[in-house]
Motif scaffolding. Sequence first.
Motif, PDB file in Angstrom:
ATOM      1  N   ILE A 188     -10.556 -32.964 -43.469  1.00  0.00           N
ATOM      2  CA  ILE A 188     -11.468 -33.783 -42.657  1.00  0.00           C
ATOM      3  C   ILE A 188     -12.645 -32.933 -42.191  1.00  0.00           C
ATOM      4  CG2 ILE A 188     -11.695 -34.931 -40.402  1.00  0.00           C
ATOM      5  CD1 ILE A 188      -8.886 -36.114 -40.871  1.00  0.00           C
ATOM      6  N   GLU A 189     -12.348 -31.701 -41.803  1.00  0.00           N
ATOM      7  CA  GLU A 189     -13.421 -30.788 -41.405  1.00  0.00           C
ATOM      8  C   GLU A 189     -14.355 -30.532 -42.593  1.00  0.00           C
ATOM      9  OE1 GLU A 189     -11.815 -27.208 -39.694  1.00  0.00           O
ATOM     10  OE2 GLU A 189     -13.838 -26.352 -39.458  1.00  0.00           O
ATOM     11  N   ARG A 190     -13.739 -30.304 -43.756  1.00  0.00           N
ATOM     12  CA  ARG A 190     -14.534 -30.098 -44.968  1.00  0.00           C
ATOM     13  C   ARG A 190     -15.414 -31.314 -45.269  1.00  0.00           C
ATOM     14  NH1 ARG A 190     -11.666 -30.187 -50.980  1.00  0.00           N
ATOM     15  NH2 ARG A 190     -13.582 -30.407 -52.202  1.00  0.00           N
ATOM     16  N   ALA A 191     -14.869 -32.494 -45.024  1.00  0.00           N
ATOM     17  CA  ALA A 191     -15.586 -33.726 -45.371  1.00  0.00           C
ATOM     18  C   ALA A 191     -16.869 -33.876 -44.563  1.00  0.00           C
ATOM     19  CB  ALA A 191     -14.669 -34.934 -45.160  1.00  0.00           C
ATOM     20  N   GLY A 192     -16.817 -33.581 -43.276  1.00  0.00           N
ATOM     21  CA  GLY A 192     -18.017 -33.626 -42.436  1.00  0.00           C
ATOM     22  C   GLY A 192     -18.822 -34.901 -42.623  1.00  0.00           C
ATOM     23  N   GLU A 193     -20.079 -34.741 -42.962  1.00  0.00           N
ATOM     24  CA  GLU A 193     -20.991 -35.887 -43.057  1.00  0.00           C
ATOM     25  C   GLU A 193     -20.626 -36.846 -44.194  1.00  0.00           C
ATOM     26  OE1 GLU A 193     -24.980 -34.936 -44.357  1.00  0.00           O
ATOM     27  OE2 GLU A 193     -24.267 -33.368 -45.722  1.00  0.00           O
ATOM     28  N   ARG A 194     -19.682 -36.439 -45.046  1.00  0.00           N
ATOM     29  CA  ARG A 194     -19.290 -37.356 -46.133  1.00  0.00           C
ATOM     30  C   ARG A 194     -18.316 -38.433 -45.674  1.00  0.00           C
ATOM     31  NH1 ARG A 194     -21.090 -35.759 -51.385  1.00  0.00           N
ATOM     32  NH2 ARG A 194     -21.872 -33.629 -51.295  1.00  0.00           N
ATOM     33  N   ILE A 195     -17.809 -38.327 -44.461  1.00  0.00           N
ATOM     34  CA  ILE A 195     -16.917 -39.391 -43.974  1.00  0.00           C
ATOM     35  C   ILE A 195     -17.743 -40.646 -43.738  1.00  0.00           C
ATOM     36  CG2 ILE A 195     -15.325 -40.108 -42.155  1.00  0.00           C
ATOM     37  CD1 ILE A 195     -14.804 -37.125 -41.578  1.00  0.00           C
ATOM     38  N   LEU A 196     -17.419 -41.689 -44.484  1.00  0.00           N
ATOM     39  CA  LEU A 196     -18.181 -42.936 -44.380  1.00  0.00           C
ATOM     40  C   LEU A 196     -17.376 -44.028 -43.675  1.00  0.00           C
ATOM     41  CD1 LEU A 196     -19.793 -43.054 -47.945  1.00  0.00           C
ATOM     42  CD2 LEU A 196     -20.729 -42.092 -45.825  1.00  0.00           C
ATOM     43  N   SER A 197     -16.085 -43.802 -43.506  1.00  0.00           N
ATOM     44  CA  SER A 197     -15.260 -44.808 -42.844  1.00  0.00           C
ATOM     45  C   SER A 197     -13.953 -44.164 -42.390  1.00  0.00           C
ATOM     46  CB  SER A 197     -14.940 -45.961 -43.817  1.00  0.00           C
ATOM     47  OG  SER A 197     -14.109 -46.922 -43.190  1.00  0.00           O
ATOM     48  N   LEU A 228      -6.050 -38.126 -35.695  1.00  0.00           N
ATOM     49  CA  LEU A 228      -6.891 -38.221 -36.889  1.00  0.00           C
ATOM     50  C   LEU A 228      -8.295 -38.702 -36.517  1.00  0.00           C
ATOM     51  CD1 LEU A 228      -4.244 -39.691 -39.350  1.00  0.00           C
ATOM     52  CD2 LEU A 228      -5.500 -37.567 -39.729  1.00  0.00           C
ATOM     53  N   ARG A 229      -8.360 -39.661 -35.585  1.00  0.00           N
ATOM     54  CA  ARG A 229      -9.670 -40.158 -35.142  1.00  0.00           C
ATOM     55  C   ARG A 229     -10.465 -39.035 -34.490  1.00  0.00           C
ATOM     56  NH1 ARG A 229     -11.846 -40.217 -30.281  1.00  0.00           N
ATOM     57  NH2 ARG A 229      -9.968 -41.108 -29.336  1.00  0.00           N
ATOM     58  N   GLU A 230      -9.792 -38.264 -33.647  1.00  0.00           N
ATOM     59  CA  GLU A 230     -10.483 -37.154 -32.983  1.00  0.00           C
ATOM     60  C   GLU A 230     -10.964 -36.110 -33.998  1.00  0.00           C
ATOM     61  OE1 GLU A 230      -8.175 -37.479 -28.653  1.00  0.00           O
ATOM     62  OE2 GLU A 230      -7.467 -36.027 -30.150  1.00  0.00           O
ATOM     63  N   ALA A 231     -10.169 -35.908 -35.054  1.00  0.00           N
ATOM     64  CA  ALA A 231     -10.584 -34.954 -36.087  1.00  0.00           C
ATOM     65  C   ALA A 231     -11.832 -35.462 -36.822  1.00  0.00           C
ATOM     66  CB  ALA A 231      -9.440 -34.725 -37.076  1.00  0.00           C
ATOM     67  N   CYS A 232     -11.862 -36.771 -37.094  1.00  0.00           N
ATOM     68  CA  CYS A 232     -13.061 -37.345 -37.724  1.00  0.00           C
ATOM     69  C   CYS A 232     -14.266 -37.210 -36.784  1.00  0.00           C
ATOM     70  CB  CYS A 232     -12.837 -38.816 -38.076  1.00  0.00           C
ATOM     71  SG  CYS A 232     -11.676 -39.069 -39.429  1.00  0.00           S
ATOM     72  N   ASP A 233     -14.057 -37.494 -35.518  1.00  0.00           N
ATOM     73  CA  ASP A 233     -15.132 -37.326 -34.532  1.00  0.00           C
ATOM     74  C   ASP A 233     -15.647 -35.891 -34.546  1.00  0.00           C
ATOM     75  OD1 ASP A 233     -14.562 -39.915 -33.830  1.00  0.00           O
ATOM     76  OD2 ASP A 233     -13.846 -39.457 -31.803  1.00  0.00           O
ATOM     77  N   ALA A 234     -14.705 -34.944 -34.520  1.00  0.00           N
ATOM     78  CA  ALA A 234     -15.088 -33.534 -34.470  1.00  0.00           C
ATOM     79  C   ALA A 234     -15.843 -33.108 -35.725  1.00  0.00           C
ATOM     80  CB  ALA A 234     -13.845 -32.663 -34.278  1.00  0.00           C
ATOM     81  N   ALA A 235     -15.552 -33.799 -36.832  1.00  0.00           N
ATOM     82  CA  ALA A 235     -16.254 -33.487 -38.086  1.00  0.00           C
ATOM     83  C   ALA A 235     -17.642 -34.122 -38.115  1.00  0.00           C
ATOM     84  CB  ALA A 235     -15.430 -33.964 -39.276  1.00  0.00           C
ATOM     85  N   GLY A 236     -17.946 -34.919 -37.087  1.00  0.00           N
ATOM     86  CA  GLY A 236     -19.280 -35.496 -36.995  1.00  0.00           C
ATOM     87  C   GLY A 236     -19.355 -36.995 -37.253  1.00  0.00           C
ATOM     88  N   TYR A 237     -18.209 -37.617 -37.493  1.00  0.00           N
ATOM     89  CA  TYR A 237     -18.233 -39.053 -37.776  1.00  0.00           C
ATOM     90  C   TYR A 237     -18.282 -39.848 -36.473  1.00  0.00           C
ATOM     91  CZ  TYR A 237     -17.055 -43.639 -39.567  1.00  0.00           C
ATOM     92  OH  TYR A 237     -17.094 -44.986 -39.868  1.00  0.00           O
ATOM     93  N   ASP A 238     -19.286 -40.690 -36.335  1.00  0.00           N
ATOM     94  CA  ASP A 238     -19.357 -41.534 -35.142  1.00  0.00           C
ATOM     95  C   ASP A 238     -19.558 -43.004 -35.513  1.00  0.00           C
ATOM     96  OD1 ASP A 238     -21.940 -41.509 -36.049  1.00  0.00           O
ATOM     97  OD2 ASP A 238     -22.809 -40.587 -34.254  1.00  0.00           O
ATOM     98  N   GLY A 239     -19.188 -43.337 -36.753  1.00  0.00           N
ATOM     99  CA  GLY A 239     -19.362 -44.716 -37.222  1.00  0.00           C
ATOM    100  C   GLY A 239     -18.179 -45.594 -36.855  1.00  0.00           C
ATOM    101  N   PRO A 240     -18.169 -46.789 -37.426  1.00  0.00           N
ATOM    102  CA  PRO A 240     -17.124 -47.766 -37.102  1.00  0.00           C
ATOM    103  C   PRO A 240     -15.735 -47.331 -37.544  1.00  0.00           C
ATOM    104  CG  PRO A 240     -18.559 -48.575 -38.862  1.00  0.00           C
ATOM    105  CD  PRO A 240     -19.195 -47.330 -38.337  1.00  0.00           C
ATOM    106  N   ILE A 241     -14.742 -47.839 -36.846  1.00  0.00           N
ATOM    107  CA  ILE A 241     -13.328 -47.594 -37.157  1.00  0.00           C
ATOM    108  C   ILE A 241     -12.726 -48.930 -37.559  1.00  0.00           C
ATOM    109  CG2 ILE A 241     -11.114 -46.866 -36.214  1.00  0.00           C
ATOM    110  CD1 ILE A 241     -12.801 -45.096 -34.225  1.00  0.00           C
ATOM    111  N   GLU A 242     -12.263 -48.982 -38.797  1.00  0.00           N
ATOM    112  CA  GLU A 242     -11.805 -50.257 -39.349  1.00  0.00           C
ATOM    113  C   GLU A 242     -10.296 -50.399 -39.280  1.00  0.00           C
ATOM    114  OE1 GLU A 242     -12.803 -51.569 -43.283  1.00  0.00           O
ATOM    115  OE2 GLU A 242     -14.945 -51.294 -42.894  1.00  0.00           O
ATOM    116  N   VAL A 243      -9.861 -51.524 -38.787  1.00  0.00           N
ATOM    117  CA  VAL A 243      -8.450 -51.889 -38.889  1.00  0.00           C
ATOM    118  C   VAL A 243      -8.260 -52.625 -40.218  1.00  0.00           C
ATOM    119  CG1 VAL A 243      -6.606 -53.303 -37.931  1.00  0.00           C
ATOM    120  CG2 VAL A 243      -8.149 -52.038 -36.403  1.00  0.00           C
TER     121      VAL A 243
END
Lengths: 271, 271
Positions: A188-197, A228-243
């Motif tokens: 997730i850290e590696r993914a960084g700005e590539r996290i789209l969802s 996991l959500r916090e890890a995505c946040d820490a990697a820079g993701y601030d977009g929507p979270i889908e159920v």
Amino acid sequence: MNRYSLNQATTKYWPLEDVVAASATAGLEWIGLWREPIQEYGVDQAAKLVADAGLKVSSLCRSGFFTSTDPAERQAKIEDNRRAIDEAATIGTSVLVLVSGGLPAGSRDLDGARGMVRDGLAELAPYAEERGVKLAVEALHPMFCSDRCVVSSLGGALDLAEQFPASQVGVVVDAYHLWWDADVYRQIERAGERILSYQVSDWVVPLPEDTLLGRGMMGDGSIELRRLREACDAAGYDGPIEVEIFNQQLWDAPGQQVFDLALARYEEHVI
Amino acid sequence: MNRYSLNQATTKYWPLEDVVAASATAGLEWIGLWREPIQEYGVDQAAKLVADAGLKVSSLCRSGFFTSTDPAERQAKIEDNRRAIDEAATIGTSVLVLVSGGLPAGSRDLDGARGMVRDGLAELAPYAEERGVKLAVEALHPMFCSDRCVVSSLGGALDLAEQFPASQVGVVVDAYHLWWDADVYRQIERAGERILSYQVSDWVVPLPEDTLLGRGMMGDGSIELRRLREACDAAGYDGPIEVEIFNQQLWDAPGQQVFDLALARYEEHVI
């Protein structure tokens, strides 16, 4: 709550108008859409419905399925993926979720199949960028590797995505598919700005006979969704979270009831 | 053929004496044994039976199951693992296969559970070494992560094993559990001398209702068994190759028929 997005597949039999109205009434900003129901409703009409309700589309699911040993079939898939990109642009989302496809019939050549996915991305990525759409590679759980998706880990998804500019290709972090991985936080850290969802549901056992429908409601299973959500946040993701939950029991329940439950569980277990 | 070993779990209902006799008659050097049937037969007697047949024991399956939030239960498991080490020594194998155990009931703490596995290994490893037994950490397929084994990849198994000397703790490379992993060939190389067993079966879909019994006969599924074997060889592994298949249809078939089929498929798909 401003990041919450109900993917309409969670309430599969609820009409699009109802899930849009419920999302707007709840004060949400986002909704996740699926190709088949919006095609049925009419993509332009669906775009208008969602915009009129003041909602944005977090992602369009789902395209991909690049793996075939038949060149004609591969080409047909590319054309279908172009249509999916057009639909994503029309519906107003920048995220098109792609599932790779499994091993071609009779083949054991995983590397070859993953190469087909790379080739498919290469053909589509520039077109997607022109239309303002990013291709979001989704790793599915390894139990789907042979028959559905040869990309089985976030690391594997990134191995593909990183062959393209981040402006064209990214990844989906779906908790259900990735939670077991001892390497997931590093990836997730590696993914960084590539996290789209970031997509949430829960892992429950035993699996049902149709393993595609095994996802549980958040809180009913084993996944550290908040971590996991916090890890995505820490990697820079601030977009929507889908159920996104495929579950026959939930599909059989009244849409509003599932909607309310998912929102409550999201507050309790994710955010 | 000198590396072939039939794990007796493949012919679960075949008496130990029969599978030993069949292995000897076929000119094999190795056989893989399971705790429960040799306990039932008598461990000393089983050791004599196998030695008299001129066979060596490739591994003893299976111990482990370290994960519990109840200290007394954890301690009981440690004691059971010591008995397993004794049994391995008695039966004359240097390889005891360990399955970690899943998440403790009601827990989502994967790191904590993996820590319990590490603690269990720490308590057992010196004792095992004294008895001439190595602890072989087996990663199970990620679909078993919550309820059976929190170690879900070869990388995860090595993260644990590498905290101990290679003379004490190694890993099992079981093709069924690991084949889907985009990182598996790099991890096999990393494993090197820690590879204590290479186990083969095949991945077939759809999975049966009891997912533990989903393994197929080599050649019936999607796994590049030869390529994985060659990778283990290149990493320095030259020990026995175990056929280990849990499959109700094979269990219901006559032992000798399964024995013959497995040997033929091994020649065709593995070696």
